[in-house]
Scaffold this active site. Structure first.
Site, mmCIF file in Angstrom:
data_model
loop_
_atom_site.group_PDB
_atom_site.id
_atom_site.type_symbol
_atom_site.label_atom_id
_atom_site.label_comp_id
_atom_site.label_asym_id
_atom_site.label_seq_id
_atom_site.Cartn_x
_atom_site.Cartn_y
_atom_site.Cartn_z
ATOM 1 N N GLN A 121 -1.713 2.727 14.101
ATOM 2 C CA GLN A 121 -0.751 2.337 13.064
ATOM 3 C C GLN A 121 0.683 2.418 13.591
ATOM 4 O O GLN A 121 1.118 3.490 14.007
ATOM 5 C CB GLN A 121 -0.906 3.255 11.855
ATOM 6 C CG GLN A 121 -0.120 2.784 10.646
ATOM 7 C CD GLN A 121 -0.378 3.682 9.440
ATOM 8 O OE1 GLN A 121 0.059 4.822 9.415
ATOM 9 N NE2 GLN A 121 -1.073 3.162 8.452
ATOM 10 N N GLY A 122 1.395 1.303 13.586
ATOM 11 C CA GLY A 122 2.794 1.265 14.026
ATOM 12 C C GLY A 122 3.718 1.068 12.837
ATOM 13 O O GLY A 122 4.221 -0.029 12.604
ATOM 14 N N SER A 124 5.965 4.175 11.254
ATOM 15 C CA SER A 124 7.166 5.018 11.362
ATOM 16 C C SER A 124 7.962 4.684 12.622
ATOM 17 O O SER A 124 7.407 4.256 13.628
ATOM 18 C CB SER A 124 6.775 6.493 11.442
ATOM 19 O OG SER A 124 6.152 6.897 10.266
ATOM 20 N N SER A 156 -0.890 7.450 16.000
ATOM 21 C CA SER A 156 -2.046 8.195 16.507
ATOM 22 C C SER A 156 -3.033 7.264 17.194
ATOM 23 O O SER A 156 -3.172 6.110 16.805
ATOM 24 C CB SER A 156 -2.728 9.001 15.407
ATOM 25 O OG SER A 156 -2.490 8.436 14.167
ATOM 26 N N GLU A 242 -6.274 4.252 -4.383
ATOM 27 C CA GLU A 242 -7.257 4.950 -3.583
ATOM 28 C C GLU A 242 -8.384 5.406 -4.489
ATOM 29 O O GLU A 242 -8.273 5.366 -5.701
ATOM 30 C CB GLU A 242 -6.601 6.104 -2.853
ATOM 31 C CG GLU A 242 -5.893 7.054 -3.795
ATOM 32 C CD GLU A 242 -5.928 8.462 -3.282
ATOM 33 O OE1 GLU A 242 -7.022 9.034 -3.348
ATOM 34 O OE2 GLU A 242 -4.893 8.978 -2.849
#
Lengths: 380, 297
Positions: A121-122, A124, A156, A242
């Protein structure tokens, strides 16, 4: 109000238990936490086993209660965590399922479910944390490609990922274009030229996060999910609903740890201190109720199709704090062992420090709860 | 698994809320304060007619035939409205004491060192003949709950169901003080904006909501499972939610919160008194700790 599981739900549980008992002994040895290719191989092997057994896509194929049972039982059985498949299964995948074209879904979803491809995931950036929408990584259109330049942080599994779900700025912020309006969602292949990944060491000594530097990386326009400049909404579609299942495994694990801490206290004599005993009792009330709150949220999702993300905020505020208290109490019980990094609880105590920061700090969560649930005015 | 209110349960909750809004509005509340918590017998009978006391009595015995999950919804509403009186003791006496189910009589019972609403009570239960020897009326900290202090601690334990219903009342106070705080924070303007726009105030209110949701879940779960350990958790979290929310509400309301005129002190004082019923905080925590050494969940 009913906490009993239906016969169908119990049948799902029984079959799952039997399957876990059959396959878990055949798993390879867990790799060293610093061996990233080894961890990827381990996590994707597990995902493939889930796929072959029909448990890979519970997010879409099972009810929220079955999903809860799956997470509860796999945790109890000591099965592997979602690990390197986290972003693919729980964010990028659901986003593509909700907003992607049929071609995009066909290209990206099956490899995620089979464990063939890993996503990172890019989102932040060094200057865009809590204020994510102020992100500055820039994408300029050049024919049928975007040319992307900037930097990302807290990515991550970046070292071992095949794809990155990337948020970029396609329209600069102006008085007429608010920061949320100029963002676009791209799937970036991690083998593209111009990507540099540098591991980021956390205070726990681990390196699951990375910084990522992007220097004129070319990403096909066909890899854009949703419209240009609509990436903020595309991202929030997945984040805002969710099924209440986000922390199921962790709450089960915390309850087990709490019972272990109590037994350790009994063994080493700290149990005789009423202050320690009462703190353990308090934590029992806390985690017992967090489990009930999970069941409440899952039941709500079962009825309505999803729990508003704000309900998740209430849970996360309480849980992240309780988790830190649990490991502080464990340290009190451990005494001298609490300074030994070879004790699991010492490392877990360190990693618990991220819980009130990651995925929206407690302060941001409180703003969300106050403004979106309680209706307090926006302000400073 | 379906851990959500059923349509009937939602309707029941709404029905009680409407009844209390009609029969015990703010004017009636302040009149009760002025009367030192003296009970309105017409209201008591109206509660009886609405099934408040007979709720869990089997239909064959003239009751409503519902269970603890429904009862906690009722008592949460009673707590929210600050309804005075020995509601729990009378509810528990339905079917045992003639007239209790119908709201014809007021039943009270001692707990710890106290008995509530002795002056209004027609019947006192869980008490020996000499229980009231040497008992003295005190100037009660809670203007809605007259308290009589016993010369010695009652030997009778507080019934488990009463512990849970008290926790439900505490959830009502926690929820209501959150409403009062939010209302004040939206209306009160300082430094050119509603004070609820300031993060320091927002965060107090957000934590109040977290306490309400957590305590309510614990109470509902304890009502469904009926286990002692879940009841202890409900007691612990509900007392904390009620007292801390009332304190935070007072803080959000600022100077107004410190006046007699504002209702928040009535909630805080009531929450203090309710927290004194049944097991102490220490006893509840010890019970919860002991449970950790048994079946590890």
């Amino acid at each position: 109000m009913d906490l009993a599981y239906t016969p169908q739900e119990e049948e799902f549980r029984t079959e799952l238990r039997e399957w876990l008992a059959r396959v878990l002994p055949g798993l390879p040895e867990r790799p060293d936490p610093l061996d990233w290719p080894g961890r990827r191989a381990y996590d994707t092997t597990w995902q493939r086993m889930l796929y072959d057994a029909g448990y890979a896509d519970l997010q879409r194929e099972a009810t929220p209660t079955q999903h809860l049972i799956f997470l509860e039982e796999t945790e109890r059985a000591g099965a592997p965590y979602v690990g390197a498949n986290f972003v693919g299964l729980l964010h990028a995948g659901p986003t593509i399922a909700a907003e992607g074209t049929p071609e995009q879904q066909e290209r990206w979803l099956p490899p995620i479910l089979r464990g063939d491809e890993v996503w990172c995931q890019g989102f932040s950036e060094p200057e865009a944390g809590s204020d994510l929408a102020s992100l500055r990584t820039k994408a300029v259109r050049d024919g049928d490609h975007y040319v992307v330049t900037g930097s990302k942080i807290w990515t991550s599994h970046a070292e071992v990922a095949d794809w990155c779900e990337l948020l970029v700025r396609t329209t600069p912020v102006t008085p007429d274009t608010p920061k949320h309006k100029g963002i676009t969602w791209l799937a970036m292949p991690m083998d593209a030229p111009g990507i540099t990944v540098r591991p980021l060491r956390t205070l726990a000594g681990s390196t699951e996060f990375a910084e990522m530097f992007l220097d004129e990386v070319r990403v096909p326009v066909a890899n854009r999910v949703g419209a240009e400049n609509d990436g903020w909404r595309v991202t929030m579609v997945t984040l805002s609903f969710e099924r209440g299942t986000a922390f199921v495994g962790e709450v089960v694990a915390c309850r087990r740890t709490l019972a272990e801490v109590a037994r350790e206290a009994r063994t080493n004599g700290t149990w005789d201190d009423p202050a320690v005993r009462r703190q353990l009792g308090r934590l029992n009330a806390e985690f017992m109720t967090l489990w009930r709150l999970t069941q409440w949220n899952v039941s709500e999702a079962q009825k309505t199709g999803g729990v508003p993300g704000v309900g998740g905020s209430v849970f996360k505020l309480r849980y992240s704090h309780a988790r830190q208290e649990l490991y502080d109490t464990a340290a009190e019980v451990l005494g001298p062992d609490a300074f030994d990094l070879d004790h699991d609880w010492t490392l877990d105590r360190l990693s618990s420090l991220s819980y009130t920061i990651a995925a929206g700090t407690s302060q941001i969560q409180q703003n969300i709860v106050a403004e979106r649930i309680l209706g307090l005015p926006k302000g400073r | 698994m379906d851990f959500q209110l059923t349509a009937d349960q939602r309707a029941l909750r709404q029905g009680v809320r409407d009844l209390l809004a009609r029969r015990f509005d703010r004017e009636a509340l302040r009149a009760a304060v002025d009367a030192g918590g003296e009970l309105d017998r017409d209201l008591w009978r109206a509660l009886g007619e609405a099934g408040f006391f007979a709720l869990r009595l089997p239909e064959a015995e003239g009751g409503v035939g519902l269970g603890l999950p429904e009862a906690v919804l009722l008592f949460e509403e009673a707590g929210r409205a600050l309804l005075p009186g020995p509601l729990i003791d009378t509810h528990l006496a339905a079917g045992e004491v003639k007239g209790a189910a119908e709201g014809e009589v007021v039943v009270t019972a001692p707990y710890g060192h106290f008995v509530e609403h002795l002056g209004d009570a027609d019947v006192i239960v869980r008490a020996d003949k000499d229980a009231l020897n040497g008992a003295m009326k005190v100037r009660s900290v809670d203007p809605l709950t007259p308290l009589t202090r016993l010369s010695r601690r009652t030997p009778y334990p507080y019934p488990p169901e009463a512990v849970l219903l008290t926790a439900a009342e505490q959830v009502g106070t926690a929820a209501r003080t959150l409403d009062l705080a939010v209302q004040h924070a939206c209306e009160r303007v300082q430094f050119g904006q509603p004070v609820g726009g300031f993060q320091a105030v927002k965060h107090l209110c957000a934590q109040m909501l977290v306490r309400v949701e957590t305590a309510r879940t614990a109470v509902y779960a304890a009502a469904v499972t009926g286990t002692a350990v879940e009841r202890a958790a409900a007691k612990l979290l509900a007392d904390e939610a009620a007292v801390r929310n009332a304190r935070d509400c007072l803080q959000v309301c600022g100077g107004m919160g410190f006046t007699w005129e504002a209702d928040v002190h009535l909630h805080l004082k009531r929450a203090w008194v309710r927290a004194g019923r049944g097991p102490s905080k220490a006893e509840a925590e010890e019970e919860l700790a002991a449970a950790l050494l048994g079946d590890p969940a």
